[in-house]
Design a protein around this motif. Structure first.
Motif, PDB file in Angstrom:
ATOM      1  N   UNK A  96       0.822  -1.209   0.000  1.00  0.00           N
ATOM      2  CA  UNK A  96       0.000   0.000   0.000  1.00  0.00           C
ATOM      3  C   UNK A  96       0.858   1.263   0.000  1.00  0.00           C
ATOM      4  N   UNK A  97       2.031   1.189   0.632  1.00  0.00           N
ATOM      5  CA  UNK A  97       2.936   2.337   0.598  1.00  0.00           C
ATOM      6  C   UNK A  97       3.425   2.626  -0.810  1.00  0.00           C
ATOM      7  N   UNK A  98       3.833   1.560  -1.520  1.00  0.00           N
ATOM      8  CA  UNK A  98       4.272   1.727  -2.910  1.00  0.00           C
ATOM      9  C   UNK A  98       3.130   2.257  -3.766  1.00  0.00           C
ATOM     10  N   UNK A  99       1.930   1.721  -3.526  1.00  0.00           N
ATOM     11  CA  UNK A  99       0.762   2.125  -4.316  1.00  0.00           C
ATOM     12  C   UNK A  99       0.422   3.597  -4.085  1.00  0.00           C
ATOM     13  N   UNK A 100       0.331   3.985  -2.818  1.00  0.00           N
ATOM     14  CA  UNK A 100      -0.094   5.350  -2.509  1.00  0.00           C
ATOM     15  C   UNK A 100       0.945   6.386  -2.911  1.00  0.00           C
ATOM     16  N   UNK A 101       2.199   6.131  -2.588  1.00  0.00           N
ATOM     17  CA  UNK A 101       3.235   7.101  -2.959  1.00  0.00           C
ATOM     18  C   UNK A 101       3.434   7.105  -4.472  1.00  0.00           C
ATOM     19  N   UNK A 114      -2.797  15.098  -5.860  1.00  0.00           N
ATOM     20  CA  UNK A 114      -3.006  13.694  -5.499  1.00  0.00           C
ATOM     21  C   UNK A 114      -4.026  13.549  -4.387  1.00  0.00           C
ATOM     22  N   UNK A 115      -4.115  14.531  -3.479  1.00  0.00           N
ATOM     23  CA  UNK A 115      -5.015  14.461  -2.343  1.00  0.00           C
ATOM     24  C   UNK A 115      -6.267  15.313  -2.570  1.00  0.00           C
ATOM     25  N   UNK A 116      -7.428  14.730  -2.247  1.00  0.00           N
ATOM     26  CA  UNK A 116      -8.712  15.446  -2.225  1.00  0.00           C
ATOM     27  C   UNK A 116      -9.110  15.987  -3.597  1.00  0.00           C
ATOM     28  N   UNK A 117      -8.573  15.419  -4.659  1.00  0.00           N
ATOM     29  CA  UNK A 117      -8.841  15.882  -6.014  1.00  0.00           C
ATOM     30  C   UNK A 117     -10.227  15.420  -6.468  1.00  0.00           C
ATOM     31  N   UNK A 133      -8.538   3.414  -0.822  1.00  0.00           N
ATOM     32  CA  UNK A 133      -8.390   2.058  -0.291  1.00  0.00           C
ATOM     33  C   UNK A 133      -6.967   1.818   0.219  1.00  0.00           C
ATOM     34  N   UNK A 134      -6.000   2.429  -0.433  1.00  0.00           N
ATOM     35  CA  UNK A 134      -4.618   2.284   0.022  1.00  0.00           C
ATOM     36  C   UNK A 134      -4.397   2.876   1.399  1.00  0.00           C
ATOM     37  N   UNK A 135      -4.978   4.042   1.644  1.00  0.00           N
ATOM     38  CA  UNK A 135      -4.868   4.676   2.959  1.00  0.00           C
ATOM     39  C   UNK A 135      -5.520   3.805   4.024  1.00  0.00           C
ATOM     40  N   UNK A 171      -0.059   5.490  15.180  1.00  0.00           N
ATOM     41  CA  UNK A 171      -1.504   5.403  15.012  1.00  0.00           C
ATOM     42  C   UNK A 171      -2.151   6.773  15.237  1.00  0.00           C
ATOM     43  N   UNK A 172      -1.667   7.485  16.254  1.00  0.00           N
ATOM     44  CA  UNK A 172      -2.191   8.833  16.509  1.00  0.00           C
ATOM     45  C   UNK A 172      -1.913   9.748  15.321  1.00  0.00           C
ATOM     46  N   UNK A 173      -0.711   9.638  14.730  1.00  0.00           N
ATOM     47  CA  UNK A 173      -0.373  10.459  13.572  1.00  0.00           C
ATOM     48  C   UNK A 173      -1.260  10.168  12.378  1.00  0.00           C
ATOM     49  N   UNK A 174      -1.557   8.884  12.153  1.00  0.00           N
ATOM     50  CA  UNK A 174      -2.465   8.529  11.056  1.00  0.00           C
ATOM     51  C   UNK A 174      -3.854   9.103  11.323  1.00  0.00           C
ATOM     52  N   UNK A 175      -4.305   8.969  12.575  1.00  0.00           N
ATOM     53  CA  UNK A 175      -5.615   9.510  12.935  1.00  0.00           C
ATOM     54  C   UNK A 175      -5.695  11.014  12.740  1.00  0.00           C
ATOM     55  N   UNK A 176      -4.629  11.729  13.084  1.00  0.00           N
ATOM     56  CA  UNK A 176      -4.609  13.177  12.897  1.00  0.00           C
ATOM     57  C   UNK A 176      -4.601  13.547  11.412  1.00  0.00           C
ATOM     58  N   UNK A 177      -4.008  12.682  10.597  1.00  0.00           N
ATOM     59  CA  UNK A 177      -4.070  12.913   9.153  1.00  0.00           C
ATOM     60  C   UNK A 177      -5.492  12.800   8.628  1.00  0.00           C
ATOM     61  N   UNK A 178      -6.256  11.861   9.206  1.00  0.00           N
ATOM     62  CA  UNK A 178      -7.656  11.706   8.796  1.00  0.00           C
ATOM     63  C   UNK A 178      -8.512  12.874   9.262  1.00  0.00           C
ATOM     64  N   UNK A 179      -8.000  13.661  10.217  1.00  0.00           N
ATOM     65  CA  UNK A 179      -8.726  14.836  10.677  1.00  0.00           C
ATOM     66  C   UNK A 179      -8.833  15.894   9.578  1.00  0.00           C
ATOM     67  N   UNK A 180      -7.892  15.892   8.644  1.00  0.00           N
ATOM     68  CA  UNK A 180      -7.877  16.914   7.589  1.00  0.00           C
ATOM     69  C   UNK A 180      -9.133  16.846   6.711  1.00  0.00           C
ATOM     70  N   UNK A 181      -9.499  15.666   6.161  1.00  0.00           N
ATOM     71  CA  UNK A 181     -10.686  15.655   5.291  1.00  0.00           C
ATOM     72  C   UNK A 181     -12.017  15.692   6.032  1.00  0.00           C
ATOM     73  N   UNK A 182     -12.060  15.245   7.295  1.00  0.00           N
ATOM     74  CA  UNK A 182     -13.349  15.204   7.991  1.00  0.00           C
ATOM     75  C   UNK A 182     -13.688  16.520   8.676  1.00  0.00           C
TER      76      UNK A 182
END
Length: 341
Positions: A96-101, A114-117, A133-135, A171-182
Motif C-alpha cells: 500500500x505504501x508503494x501504491x499510494x506514494x 493527489x489528495x482530495x482531487x 483504499x490504500x490509505x 496510530x495517533x499520527x495517522x488519525x490526525x491525518x484523517x482529521x484533515x478531510x473530515x
C-alpha cells in the motif's frame, strides 16, 4: 545493540540485516529511487502546485517512507510472537505504501493534485478510489502491527517501551491525518500546474487557504495553522522514541545513574508522555489557525508547562534511580572496625 527477553543482557537481539523484512526493503529501495528522481525533478521541472514545486510532495513522501520502512523492517526481523501475522502486515504496508506514494508521483508528473482531487477526469476518479483504499490498508496494517508489537517484550525494557509508545504515536499520527478531510470546511477550486481549475474536497491549512507562504521544503503554512505538522510529528514518533532509547543506552556507559535498565525504561516513558503532550499542543495550535513559529502567549505558556513537567518527571526518575554498587578491588584489605570493649 538490543537484547531479547530471556537471553543474557549482553546478547544482542537477532535482527541481522539479511533477515530484515524483504518486501519493506523493496519498498525502501523504490522510495529511495523516487527520492532521488524527485530531487532532480524539483531542479529540472519548474511547474508548481499552489506555489510549491510539483515534485516536492513525492520527495517528502519518499523520505518519510524510507525512514519508516527501515524502522519496521528492523522490528519485524526480531523474534516476534505471531510472526506470520507480522510478516503479512509488513507486506501490506509495503504494497500500500508503494501504491499510494506511486499515485502521488504519478499525479505530480501529470501536474495535478493527489489528495482530495475532485476532478471529473475518469483517470483521476480511479486514482482517487485506489488511493482511498490504500490509505485504509495502511491504517489497518499499522493497527494490527501495533497490537502485535505493543503486547510483547522482545528486546530490553527501554527499547520495548520505545517500540510500544512509538507505534501508539504512529496510530495517533495517522488519525490526525484523517482529521484533515473530515474537518468541516468549504470546497475549494484551485488551479493546477496545467492551468486547469480543480475542485479540492479538503485543505490542510486552518484560517488561511492552501497555497500561501510556507516553510522551506516542508511547505508548512507560515500564515495560518497547518494540520500536516501534527500528522508528521505523530507518524515519526516511532523513530524519535527509538533514538531516545539508543541515546540513553549510549549515555549509560558514561552516567552512572543511567546504568539501570529500569531507569532507562522510565525515562523513555517520560519522553513518550512529553512527546504526546507536544503532539497535542501543535494540533491545538493548528486548529486555532496559528502558524507553528508564531505562537501566542497561551501557546507559549502551554509549551513551557509541557517542558517543565517533562523535565521534572525526568529529574524525579533520576533521583530515584538506584546507584550501582561499588566494587571492592581484589587486592584491597577490608576495613575492620575495632571491637567494642
Amino acid at each position: 545493540m538490543f537484547t531479547i527477553t530471556g537471553k543474557s543482557r549482553d546478547e544482542p537481539a537477532r535482527s541481522h540485516p539479511l533477515r530484515w523484512h524483504r518486501p519493506l526493503l523493496v519498498m525502501v529501495g523504490l522510495m529511495a529511487l523516487l527520492m532521488i528522481g524527485s530531487a532532480v525533478g524539483m531542479v529540472a521541472d519548474d511547474r508548481v502546485l499552489l506555489g510549491a514545486p510539483v515534485w516536492g510532495k513525492p520527495f517528502k513522501f519518499a523520505v518519510s517512507f524510507v525512514v519508516y520502512g527501515l524502522s519496521l523492517a528492523w522490528m519485524l526481523a526480531l523474534p516476534l510472537k505471531a510472526p506470520r501475522w507480522a510478516w503479512w502486515m509488513g507486506t501490506l504496508i509495503a504494497v500500500t505504501g508503494i501504491l499510494d506514494v506511486g499515485i502521488v508521483a504519478v499525479q505530480a508528473a501529470r501536474g495535478t493534485f493527489s489528495h482530495f482531487n475532485q476532478s471529473d477526469d475518469p483517470f483521476n476518479t480511479v486514482i482517487q478510489l485506489v488511493f482511498g483504499y490504500g490509505v485504509q490498508g495502511l491504517l489497518l496494517a499499522n493497527l494490527v502491527l501495533a497490537g502485535i508489537l505493543i503486547f510483547q517484550r522482545i528486546v530490553d525494557r527501554p527499547t520495548a517501551w520505545a517500540i510500544r509508545s512509538g507505534m501508539a504515536l504512529v496510530i495517533a499520527g495517522i488519525g490526525l491525518g484523517l482529521l484533515i478531510p473530515v474537518r468541516p470546511q468549504p470546497e475549494l477550486t484551485v488551479e493546477d500546474a496545467n492551468g486547469q481549475w480543480i475542485s479540492l474536497a479538503a485543505q490542510h491549512s486552518v484560517g488561511v487557504q492552501d497555497g500561501g507562504p510556507g516553510l522551506p521544503l516542508t511547505g508548512w503554512s507560515t500564515a495560518g495553522g497547518d494540520l500536516r505538522i501534527s500528522h508528521f510529528i505523530g507518524l515519526h514518533g516511532l523513530q524519535v522514541m527509538l533514538v531516545v532509547a539508543l541515546l540513553l543506552r549510549y549515555l549509560a556507559a558514561r552516567v552512572t545513574r543511567l546504568q539501570h535498565e529500569r531507569t532507562q525504561a522510565a525515562l523513555v516513558i517520560v519522553a513518550a508522555v512529553g512527546y504526546t503532550a507536544l503532539l497535542a499542543l501543535v494540533t491545538w495550535q493548528a486548529l486555532r489557525g496559528q502558524p507553528l513559529f508564531r505562537p501566542d502567549g497561551l501557546t507559549l505558556g502551554a509549551l513551557a508547562l509541557v517542558v517543565a513537567a517533562t523535565a521534572a518527571a525526568g529529574w524525579a526518575v533520576l533521583a530515584r534511580s538506584p546507584r550501582p554498587r561499588r566494587r571492592v578491588s581484589r587486592g584491597a584489605e577490608p576495613v575492620r572496625t575495632p571491637a567494642a570493649p
